[in-house]
Design an enzyme around this catalytic site. Structure first.
Site, mmCIF file in Angstrom:
data_model
loop_
_atom_site.group_PDB
_atom_site.id
_atom_site.type_symbol
_atom_site.label_atom_id
_atom_site.label_comp_id
_atom_site.label_asym_id
_atom_site.label_seq_id
_atom_site.Cartn_x
_atom_site.Cartn_y
_atom_site.Cartn_z
ATOM 1 N N ASP A 8 0.818 -1.223 0.143
ATOM 2 C CA ASP A 8 -0.021 0.128 0.009
ATOM 3 C C ASP A 8 0.939 1.337 -0.008
ATOM 4 O O ASP A 8 1.555 1.529 0.800
ATOM 5 C CB ASP A 8 -0.984 0.038 1.289
ATOM 6 C CG ASP A 8 -1.901 -1.331 1.368
ATOM 7 O OD1 ASP A 8 -1.327 -2.303 0.884
ATOM 8 O OD2 ASP A 8 -3.090 -0.797 1.677
ATOM 9 N N HIS A 68 -10.361 1.533 -0.378
ATOM 10 C CA HIS A 68 -10.134 2.773 -0.442
ATOM 11 C C HIS A 68 -10.198 3.231 -1.788
ATOM 12 O O HIS A 68 -10.156 4.544 -2.085
ATOM 13 C CB HIS A 68 -9.087 3.596 0.247
ATOM 14 C CG HIS A 68 -9.061 3.330 1.879
ATOM 15 N ND1 HIS A 68 -10.024 3.947 2.491
ATOM 16 C CD2 HIS A 68 -8.534 2.571 2.658
ATOM 17 C CE1 HIS A 68 -9.883 3.670 3.754
ATOM 18 N NE2 HIS A 68 -9.022 2.928 3.869
ATOM 19 N N HIS A 174 -3.078 -4.623 2.562
ATOM 20 C CA HIS A 174 -4.275 -3.584 3.434
ATOM 21 C C HIS A 174 -3.864 -3.430 4.978
ATOM 22 O O HIS A 174 -4.386 -2.364 5.463
ATOM 23 C CB HIS A 174 -5.590 -4.347 3.510
ATOM 24 C CG HIS A 174 -6.625 -3.925 4.233
ATOM 25 N ND1 HIS A 174 -7.489 -2.813 4.129
ATOM 26 C CD2 HIS A 174 -7.099 -4.190 5.369
ATOM 27 C CE1 HIS A 174 -8.220 -2.408 5.005
ATOM 28 N NE2 HIS A 174 -8.146 -3.230 6.041
#
Ligand SMILES: [Fe+2]
Ligand SMILES: [Fe+2]
Length: 257
Positions: A8, A68, A174
């Protein structure tokens, strides 16, 4: 062939460290394909056309994502038209975007990337296990890489075993915290539970400490902003035998800016 996987990417610090490190890694380690998770790339939540371009220009070939992905409305300008941008494949039918990318590396190898999202402690989606089974049924044998974007370690490990011998690599994203359980499963699938965050480590999973503390201590609604210091690039390099599509090694990466 070697594939670089990046966890991420959070905000401007995350994008910056990608710009600094990925072109060199690509050259020095003879990387054929770079896959990076972009769900937090724009100011810590979501993606915009500009931030997507910045990441593509830095040498990322395929952007995966997760819960997201729709946080910035600008993403709707590209989610239907940019094939290199994925959202989880197990979202409901009719959700904009796609969850699978197939392309060819510079040396002519076909690679498919699949993005999935877990269901434990996350918003409801279709079943990631049955979704990936359906996708694989229709695919020829080839190098297949799976980003399992999920909260629960157990669900990610289950996906690793579920796909062992059927894909070349399963990696988790995540949680923003890197796990140290990288391995090659018996069927030849490289696996790691979470690549870890690419971004600032002086906050709380990428967010300014005081904002998150306020939420925990007072329960007040807070607007999260990415923190800034102790920036690192986290991920893994997977080596795959392109003749039998089995992974031969997986190396965990945590590079200080
Ligand atoms: Fe994230
Ligand atoms: Fe996420």
């Amino acid at each position: 062939m070697r594939i670089l996987l990046i966890g991420d990417i959070v905000g401007r610090p995350g994008r910056q460290v990608v710009r600094e490190k990925v072109p060199r890694l690509r050259a020095e380690r003879e990387i054929e394909l770079v896959v990076g998770n972009c769900e937090n790339a724009a100011a810590g939540a979501g993606l915009t056309p500009k931030t997507a371009n910045e990441l593509f220009n830095a040498g990322i070939d395929v952007l995966t994502s997760g819960n997201h992905i729709f946080d910035k409305k600008e993403v709707f300008q590209i989610i239907e038209t940019e094939p290199r941008l994925l959202r989880p494949a197990n979202y409901a039918p009719g959700v904009p975007g796609r969850g699978v990318w197939t392309g060819t590396t510079p040396s002519g190898h076909r690679v498919t990337v699949i993005n999935l999202q877990g269901r434990v402690f996350m918003a409801p989606t279709d079943c990631p296990f049955r979704t990936v089974d359906g996708l694989l049924e229709k695919m020829e044998k080839q190098v297949i890489i799976v980003d399992m974007h999920a909260e629960a370690t157990s669900e990610k490990i289950a996906m690793g075993w579920h796909l062992d011998g059927r894909v070349s690599a399963v990696f988790g994203t995540h949680t923003h915290v890197q796990t140290a359980d990288e391995k090659i499963l018996p069927g030849g699938t490289a696996y790691t539970t979470d690549l870890g965050m690419t971004g600032p480590y002086d906050g709380i999973i990428g967010v300014k400490r005081d904002l998150v503390m306020d939420k925990f201590l007072r329960g007040m609604p807070t607007r999260f902003e990415p923190s800034e210091g102790d920036v690192r690039l986290c991920g893994a390099i997977v080596e795959i035998n392109e003749n039998n599509f089995r992974a031969t090694s997986i190396e965990r990466l945590m590079l200080q800016q």
